[in-house]
Design an enzyme around this catalytic site. Structure first.
Site, PDB file in Angstrom:
ATOM      1  N   GLY A  23       0.832  -1.587   0.073  1.00 41.07           N
ATOM      2  CA  GLY A  23      -0.175  -0.117   0.113  1.00 41.07           C
ATOM      3  C   GLY A  23       0.618   1.276  -0.103  1.00 41.07           C
ATOM      4  O   GLY A  23       2.034   1.236  -0.419  1.00 41.07           O
ATOM      5  N   GLY A  44       6.105   3.805  -8.613  1.00 37.51           N
ATOM      6  CA  GLY A  44       6.201   2.967  -9.147  1.00 37.51           C
ATOM      7  C   GLY A  44       5.258   1.467  -8.792  1.00 37.51           C
ATOM      8  O   GLY A  44       5.846   0.859  -9.449  1.00 37.51           O
ATOM      9  N   HIS A  45       4.362   1.626  -7.893  1.00 40.33           N
ATOM     10  CA  HIS A  45       3.124   0.459  -7.766  1.00 40.33           C
ATOM     11  C   HIS A  45       2.907   1.216  -9.047  1.00 40.33           C
ATOM     12  O   HIS A  45       2.799   0.087 -10.350  1.00 40.33           O
ATOM     13  CB  HIS A  45       2.421   0.814  -6.945  1.00 40.33           C
ATOM     14  CG  HIS A  45       3.003   1.090  -5.229  1.00 40.33           C
ATOM     15  ND1 HIS A  45       3.447   2.105  -4.258  1.00 40.33           N
ATOM     16  CD2 HIS A  45       3.986  -0.249  -4.746  1.00 40.33           C
ATOM     17  CE1 HIS A  45       4.024   1.325  -3.462  1.00 40.33           C
ATOM     18  NE2 HIS A  45       4.788   0.503  -3.484  1.00 40.33           N
TER      19      HIS A  45
HETATM   20  P1  AMP Z   1       6.032  -2.106  -1.675  1.00 42.36           P
HETATM   21  O1  AMP Z   1       4.699  -1.510  -1.208  1.00 42.36           O
HETATM   22  O2  AMP Z   1       7.280  -0.894  -0.708  1.00 42.36           O
HETATM   23  O3  AMP Z   1       6.014  -3.539  -0.777  1.00 42.36           O
HETATM   24  O4  AMP Z   1       6.157  -2.347  -3.101  1.00 42.36           O
HETATM   25  C1  AMP Z   1       5.518  -3.822  -3.920  1.00 42.36           C
HETATM   26  C2  AMP Z   1       6.610  -3.852  -5.009  1.00 42.36           C
HETATM   27  O5  AMP Z   1       6.825  -2.092  -5.825  1.00 42.36           O
HETATM   28  C3  AMP Z   1       8.146  -3.997  -4.944  1.00 42.36           C
HETATM   29  O6  AMP Z   1       7.988  -4.758  -5.883  1.00 42.36           O
HETATM   30  C4  AMP Z   1       8.720  -3.310  -4.880  1.00 42.36           C
HETATM   31  O7  AMP Z   1       9.985  -3.422  -5.674  1.00 42.36           O
HETATM   32  C5  AMP Z   1       8.233  -2.143  -6.138  1.00 42.36           C
HETATM   33  N1  AMP Z   1       8.005  -0.894  -5.815  1.00 42.36           N
HETATM   34  C6  AMP Z   1       8.433   0.046  -4.960  1.00 42.36           C
HETATM   35  N2  AMP Z   1       8.866   0.788  -5.846  1.00 42.36           N
HETATM   36  C7  AMP Z   1       9.952   1.070  -6.573  1.00 42.36           C
HETATM   37  C8  AMP Z   1      10.234   2.079  -7.440  1.00 42.36           C
HETATM   38  N3  AMP Z   1      10.471   3.290  -7.108  1.00 42.36           N
HETATM   39  N4  AMP Z   1      10.317   1.595  -8.397  1.00 42.36           N
HETATM   40  C9  AMP Z   1       9.283   0.545  -9.305  1.00 42.36           C
HETATM   41  N5  AMP Z   1       9.419  -0.481  -8.327  1.00 42.36           N
HETATM   42  C10 AMP Z   1       9.599  -0.023  -7.220  1.00 42.36           C
END
Ligand code: AMP
Length: 283
Positions: A31, A36-37
């Site tokens: 969340g 990025g998400h």
């Molecule tokens: P998280 O919600 O932080 O656990 O991330 C969920 C997914 O989004 C994971 O696969 C992360 O690697 C990806 N993610 C988070 N931040 C970025 C970003 N800046 N660029 C690319 N993918 C991202």
């Protein structure tokens, strides 16, 4: 966009989609959704998948209770982001459904040896067992799918790929490039906890990664350049290393060809990571 919380409904989504000949594109998240998400969701959309995004702040991957308590939770805003980015099904499972015994002992845990024990694994003991266990459960509930992960969490990607290979999971893992702010800082849900001056200091991470991307050099000289760039900003560095992209082993000066620079540092109590490609020449 459909939203669901029940594991039985989630399982049915995968079954029905596959029966209709549609690939399920799984986008696991915790969340506090950002661009990025969004990029992962777009990638799944571009493949033509039925996009299933999950939001679950997995307590088993936090080794610091304070970090878990302070993790941003923004479900109302997340719904808007998910819907506008093109998510078909948003899954928001409860803690009770995912880990009924938590915080008691959970008997089953997935440990990816070596890959999960170095770098982040050293600073955050148990982190990758928590990650691998929850991702294994997400895959089990989704069934055969394509799963999208960001290179922002480079080690997580390596751990998940190894787990899928070793356990013959019916999952195609897709890497998505790091999405950065205009100033270079890799987007992260934790960035909101930085003050303006903390954020300015945090830019040393992306500066270090950019500095080593400029052409081939020996592993030890790139390591020194990473370190010098981070030290200039007086960050509390946890690691700054040059590793091979699959096994995450530190590279020596006898190595040549492509490798990965990886850095982690703490700024204002917020743990930040970054990484990028490098090209090595023998020393
Ligand atoms: P998280 O919600 O932080 O656990 O991330 C969920 C997914 O989004 C994971 O696969 C992360 O690697 C990806 N993610 C988070 N931040 C970025 C970003 N800046 N660029 C690319 N993918 C991202």
């Amino acid at each position: 966009m459909r939203e669901l919380n029940e594991l039985s409904e989630w399982r049915a989504v995968g079954d029905e989609s596959r029966a209709a000949g549609r690939v399920v594109g799984l986008v696991p998240t915790m969340g506090a959704l950002h661009d990025g998400h969004r990029a992962l969701i777009r990638a799944a959309k571009d493949h033509g998948d039925l996009v299933v995004a999950t939001i679950f702040v997995n307590p088993r991957q936090f080794n610091d209770a304070d970090d878990l308590a302070r993790y941003p939770r923004t479900l109302a805003a997340d719904r808007e982001v998910a819907a506008s980015a093109g998510v078909d099904v948003l899954v928001v499972p409860t803690l009770e459904a995912m880990w009924p015994d938590f915080p008691g002992a959970t008997r089953t845990s997935v440990h990816v040896a070596e890959l999960g024990d170095v770098l982040e694994g050293e600073g955050r003991p148990g982190h990758f067992a928590g990650v691998a266990s929850v991702v294994a459960k997400l895959f089990s509930l989704t069934g055969a799918c394509r799963a999208y992960f960001g290179e922002k969490d480079f080690q997580q990607l390596a751990v998940v790929r190894q787990m899928v290979r070793d356990l013959s999971m019916p999952v195609e893992v897709v890497n998505c490039p790091i999405v950065r702010d205009a100033d270079g800082l890799a987007l992260s849900s934790r960035n909101v906890r930085l003050s303006p001056s903390g954020r300015a200091r945090a830019l040393a991470l992306s500066r270090a990664i950019a500095a080593v991307a400029n052409g081939p050099a020996t592993a030890s000289s790139l390591r020194a350049l990473l370190r010098a760039t981070l030290d200039e900003a007086a960050l509390a560095v946890e690691y700054a290393d040059v590793v091979d992209s699959h096994h995450l082993r530190a590279m020596g000066d006898d190595a040549s060809g492509p490798a990965r620079a990886v850095v982690a540092a703490v700024v204002e109590g917020v743990r930040l990571i970054d990484n990028g490609p490098v090209e090595l020449v023998k020393g």
